[in-house]
Design a protein around this motif. Structure first.
Motif: not given
Lengths: 92, 478
Positions: B69, B71-73, B77, B231, B296, B303, B305
């Motif tokens: 999470a 990594y994505t946000q 996060w 993000a 990141r 793809d 996470p």
């Protein structure tokens, strides 16, 4: 009455320690929130950097936890009491 | 298969087995089997208490899902994850010595035992035992699936084989060693998690060319990644703050955490655990989630996470070190699963079997039932994890939030508010679980806060309101 007083004393100690815990949480939350959104709400391009991290992040995620660890250690050292947990003790 | 990665993992399993056998020896020496098997005879010292609290709580979600999470946000996060630092001191401080004293006085071995003596109500016992078994069984199955997937990713074994190895290891050391084996392995696993975090964070920073360079890369990709808002800017301050309940103060209501607060040796253990626990949880949560963000620029475009953590380890560390570090997320999952298995087993044996089925059972019979129940539960989880039914996945979704909403007030107010009674506790459990399931299912994150927030507040009002309304009929018990 005399028999009961050590129990009562132990009871007020445990209540006091729980209140200290609650007070630290409230302070912790305010510091975490204040630094993160107080320093981090502007445009990211204008952030100040400390030790390679945005200032909001450095304070709320590095300094605040260190401060809280110290605070917990101090609270334990100065306000927490070493009491017996066994029930036999209270009958003495 | 990668030998350099597998050897440290095998070593780790060998140590875990050894602890199981040594603990089993201790069990045979103790007179009170149940106290020893489910609470380790309340002999935990400070380090073990701190580590087992952190390790039980820090699970697949913090070591696999969390970095994914992040990594994505982005850094937002990490900020959210830092709410978990609270668990390092708050649970022990609020339950405190009073919970330890009361549970000794009640001779309580499980959380349900404590609630039973405090509220003297059959309904409270049945309802809480049922929700513990239902929710934690599903949570446990979900963690087994996570553990097996991780073994699968790391070693290249098939899912079924991985699940089998994972399940057999846990079953053996938990069944023979009981609580003592669980907390000692938790401590070893916690230490692995701690150093694993340290190594992977350092490795990632070096691989990315230092913090300033990585931050510059992140800003270049999307400036919001270094802001506290996520993000896409959807992490509002209110939403992130509401996680202070789910992963912070609400953790007090989790039975697997609460039971640890009744099993330490003395005040000194508790004092030490407060300091060690806060330090360890703060460092681990910071390090593991920050690693996810820093990964990141090094590994763009992942793809799934959940694979960020194993992939970054294999990318930035030499193989022999990767094996040691990859034991960390596995340790995180195992240390959660072993505690859940033992807790569900204790609920079935102590709260259901000894309360209602066979109260007269002698020591030998209790032993037999305990071992069989633990093995059967483990086997059941294994079979379900082979092909998880939808119901299980669904139950797992709100296992932790549901238990928090159910138990936080009956436990905490039961300790400090003498007017709290069984009617209040029942109302609190029912309204907490009920409203959480409804909100989660129909209007998740209503009013911009995490779904657990409103049920926790509602169950507080129900506890206080109903306790006060029924005051005259029931004399207060403390």
């Amino acid at each position: 009455m005399n028999e009961q007083s050590p129990v009562k004393k132990r009871w007020s100690i445990t209540a006091k320690e729980a209140l200290i815990g609650t007070a630290i949480v409230i302070l912790h939350f305010c510091l975490w929130f204040g630094f993160a959104y107080g320093l981090g709400s502007g445009p990211p391009e204008e952030y100040r950097y400390i030790a390679g991290m945005p200032a909001w992040f450095f304070f709320s995620c590095v300094i605040v936890p260190i401060f809280i660890i110290i605070l917990v250690a101090l609270a334990v050292r100065f306000f927490f009491t070493d009491i017996s947990l066994e029930e036999e003790e209270e009958k003495k | 298969m990668n030998t350099a990665v597998i050897v440290p993992l095998l070593l780790f399993l060998a140590v875990v087995f050894l602890v199981g056998f040594l603990s089993a020896k201790r069990i045979s020496k103790k007179n009170d089997f149940l106290q020893e098997y489910f609470l380790g005879s309340r002999e935990m010292g400070g380090l073990i208490l701190a580590m087992t609290m952190v390790a039980t709580y820090g699970s697949a979600s913090s070591f696999v899902g969390g970095p994914g999470a992040a990594y994505t946000q982005g850094l937002g996060w990490v900020l959210l994850a830092m709410a978990q630092v609270v668990t390092g001191y708050f649970t022990l401080m609020i339950l405190g010595k009073r919970f330890a004293i009361k549970s000794r006085q009640y001779k309580a071995i499980t959380l349900v035992d404590y609630l039973k003596s405090r509220y003297e109500s059959k309904a409270v016992v049945i309802l809480s035992a049922a929700s513990i078994v239902l929710f934690l069984f599903s949570a446990m199955a979900a963690q087994w699936i996570g553990g097996a997937r991780l073994v699968e990713t790391i070693t290249g074994l098939s899912y079924t084989t991985a699940l089998f190895i994972f399940a057999v290891t846990i079953l053996i050391y938990v069944t023979i060693g009981g609580f003592r084996a669980v907390v000692v392995t938790d401590t070893i696993q916690g230490i692995i998690m701690f150093f694993g975090t340290l190594i992977i964070l350092a490795g990632t920073i070096i691989a990315g060319g230092g913090l300033p360079a990585i931050m510059a890369d992140l800003t270049a990709e999307n400036p919001a990644l270094v802001s506290p808002f996520g993000a896409e800017g959807e992490l509002t301050p209110l939403y992130v703050s509401s996680f202070w309940i789910l992963v912070g103060v609400g953790v007090v209501g989790l039975p697997q955490v609460a039971v640890r607060a009744m099993s330490y040796k003395n005040s000194v253990s508790m004092h030490r655990a407060l300091i060690i626990g806060t330090f360890v949880v703060a460092f681990m949560m910071f390090g593991i989630h920050l690693t996810g963000v820093l990964a990141r620029p090094i590994l763009p475009g992942i793809d799934a996470p959940d694979t960020v953590m194993p992939l970054i380890v294999l990318e930035v560390l030499p193989a022999w070190l990767a094996g040691i570090v990859l034991a960390a997320p596995l340790a995180a999952i195992m240390s959660t699963v072993d505690s859940l298995l033992l807790l569900v087993s204790s609920t079935v044996v102590k709260d259901v079997y000894l309360n209602y089925i066979q109260p007269e059972a002698d020591n030998r019979r209790i032993k037999k039932v305990t071992y069989s129940v633990t093995v059967l539960l483990g086997a059941a989880v294994f079979i379900l994890a082979l092909n998880p039914p939808d119901l299980l996945i669904w139950l797992n979704l709100f296992a932790f939030g549901g238990l928090e909403a159910a138990f936080i007030w009956p436990i905490v107010l039961g300790l400090y508010w003498e007017k709290g009674n069984k009617h209040g506790a029942l109302a609190s459990i029912i309204s907490g679980v009920g409203s959480y399931v409804l909100i989660y299912q129909f209007t998740p994150d209503v009013l911009g806060v995490h779904s657990v927030t409103i049920p926790v507040i509602l169950s507080l009002f129900c506890y206080i309101g109903v306790s006060l309304l029924t005051q005259k009929k029931i004399p207060a018990v403390v």
